[in-house]
Design a protein around this motif. Structure first.
Motif, PDB file in Angstrom:
ATOM      1  N   LYS A   1      65.588 -20.316  91.460  1.00 44.94           N
ATOM      2  CA  LYS A   1      65.276 -21.263  90.056  1.00 44.94           C
ATOM      3  C   LYS A   1      65.318 -22.604  90.449  1.00 44.94           C
ATOM      4  O   LYS A   1      65.952 -23.308  91.348  1.00 44.94           O
TER       5      LYS A   1
ATOM      6  N   ALA B   1      55.972 -24.168  85.680  1.00 41.05           N
ATOM      7  CA  ALA B   1      56.300 -22.589  85.696  1.00 41.05           C
ATOM      8  C   ALA B   1      55.261 -21.755  85.693  1.00 41.05           C
ATOM      9  O   ALA B   1      55.317 -20.508  86.133  1.00 41.05           O
ATOM     10  N   ASN B   2      54.026 -22.004  85.326  1.00 42.39           N
ATOM     11  CA  ASN B   2      52.995 -21.373  85.449  1.00 42.39           C
ATOM     12  C   ASN B   2      52.493 -21.018  86.783  1.00 42.39           C
ATOM     13  O   ASN B   2      52.156 -19.996  87.304  1.00 42.39           O
TER      14      ASN B   2
ATOM     15  N   ARG C   1      54.973 -19.001  88.975  1.00 45.32           N
ATOM     16  CA  ARG C   1      55.435 -17.505  88.641  1.00 45.32           C
ATOM     17  C   ARG C   1      55.146 -16.593  89.796  1.00 45.32           C
ATOM     18  O   ARG C   1      55.675 -15.685  89.924  1.00 45.32           O
ATOM     19  N   ARG C   2      53.978 -16.940  90.445  1.00 39.46           N
ATOM     20  CA  ARG C   2      53.270 -15.832  91.203  1.00 39.46           C
ATOM     21  C   ARG C   2      54.330 -15.715  92.608  1.00 39.46           C
ATOM     22  O   ARG C   2      54.336 -15.120  93.349  1.00 39.46           O
TER      23      ARG C   2
ATOM     24  N   SER D   1      61.582 -19.052  88.818  1.00 38.87           N
ATOM     25  CA  SER D   1      61.682 -19.611  87.422  1.00 38.87           C
ATOM     26  C   SER D   1      62.051 -21.179  87.405  1.00 38.87           C
ATOM     27  O   SER D   1      62.836 -21.603  88.095  1.00 38.87           O
TER      28      SER D   1
ATOM     29  N   MET E   1      62.976 -14.644  84.894  1.00 37.16           N
ATOM     30  CA  MET E   1      61.611 -14.966  84.916  1.00 37.16           C
ATOM     31  C   MET E   1      60.841 -15.026  83.453  1.00 37.16           C
ATOM     32  O   MET E   1      60.124 -15.958  83.127  1.00 37.16           O
ATOM     33  N   GLU E   2      61.702 -14.418  82.453  1.00 30.46           N
ATOM     34  CA  GLU E   2      61.333 -14.404  81.256  1.00 30.46           C
ATOM     35  C   GLU E   2      61.535 -15.718  80.495  1.00 30.46           C
ATOM     36  O   GLU E   2      61.189 -16.205  79.428  1.00 30.46           O
TER      37      GLU E   2
ATOM     38  N   SER F   1      61.310 -18.666  81.897  1.00 31.14           N
ATOM     39  CA  SER F   1      60.504 -19.650  82.880  1.00 31.14           C
ATOM     40  C   SER F   1      59.486 -20.442  81.844  1.00 31.14           C
ATOM     41  O   SER F   1      58.846 -19.925  81.089  1.00 31.14           O
TER      42      SER F   1
END
Length: 229
Positions: A129, A166-167, A170-171, A175, A213-214, A216
């Motif tokens: 995080k 964040a994008n 994500r991989r 987050s 993750m939701e 992020s």
């Protein structure tokens, strides 16, 4: 859990260190100058090897590299990018552009430097995080008063940077969230502020603890309410 906190010698950063140590976490604290670490020394005596203090100037590439070299020897579970400055709160005709540039360098570019440098250790952590202390004053839709150009612009830039971050991350399963601490009783917030630092940080830690993750790329206040962009 191992936490890394920037701007840890006073205000909100210091309170993050206190509360995390109190609950048994390990903390790496970044401070701008060695003399600023004195306030942390009593905590160092109490926490022992659960607290490590490092010199860190977030606008200096060399300082950030040295900081990362020390911190990245072990996995990092949570990074809290807290270091920030207020800049001059003046109108358009009084703007000091050197102050504006400095404020953006600290508040917007600093967190990007730190996060990028600590990525190897964050990828190895179990928390995965990154929390960024921003401000509601960086919200475009909430700006109905004008002024405070340096602070508002720097936080708006940080907010956009974290949306991209964040994008991108994500991989990696990392987050990234933005946190508004409220108007807090610190050197920056002033004594007229309504919110004690311990209440603000306690709330932000609840939010960070619950991040998945939701969440992020989203923008929350210290009570967990989402803030408009």
């Amino acid at each position: 859990m191992r936490y890394v906190i920037t701007g840890a010698s006073r205000g909100i950063g210091f309170e993050f260190v206190q509360q995390l140590l109190r609950r048994g976490e390990t903390v790496d604290a970044g401070v701008r100058a060695p003399e600023m670490a004195r306030r942390l020394e009593p905590l160092l005596h109490e926490a022992g090897n659960r607290l490590r203090i490092h010199s860190l100037e977030v606008t200096s590439a060399d300082s950030v590299r040295a900081f990362a070299a020390n911190v990245c020897r072990e996995p990092v579970d949570v990074l809290i990018n807290n270091a920030g400055v207020s800049g001059q709160w003046v109108g358009l005709h009084e703007l000091d552009f050197e102050d504006l540039e400095r404020t953006i360098a600290v508040n917007a570019l600093g967190p990007l430097r730190i996060t990028s440098s600590l990525l190897p250790a964050l990828r190895q952590g179990i928390g995965r995080k990154v929390a960024h202390v921003t401000s509601r004053m960086g919200s475009l839709s909430s700006n109905t008063e004008g002024g405070a150009y340096a602070y508002r612009m720097s936080k708006a830039a940080l907010n956009m940077g974290v949306r991209s971050m964040a994008n991108d991350l994500r991989r990696d399963g990392l987050s990234c969230v933005l946190l508004h601490p409220g108007w807090v009783q610190t050197d920056m917030g002033g004594q007229d502020a309504p919110l004690p630092a311990d209440d603000s940080v306690r709330g932000m830690l609840r939010v960070i603890d619950g991040v998945s993750m939701e969440h992020s790329g989203r923008f929350f206040d210290y009570e967990g309410a989402e803030i408009p962009w």
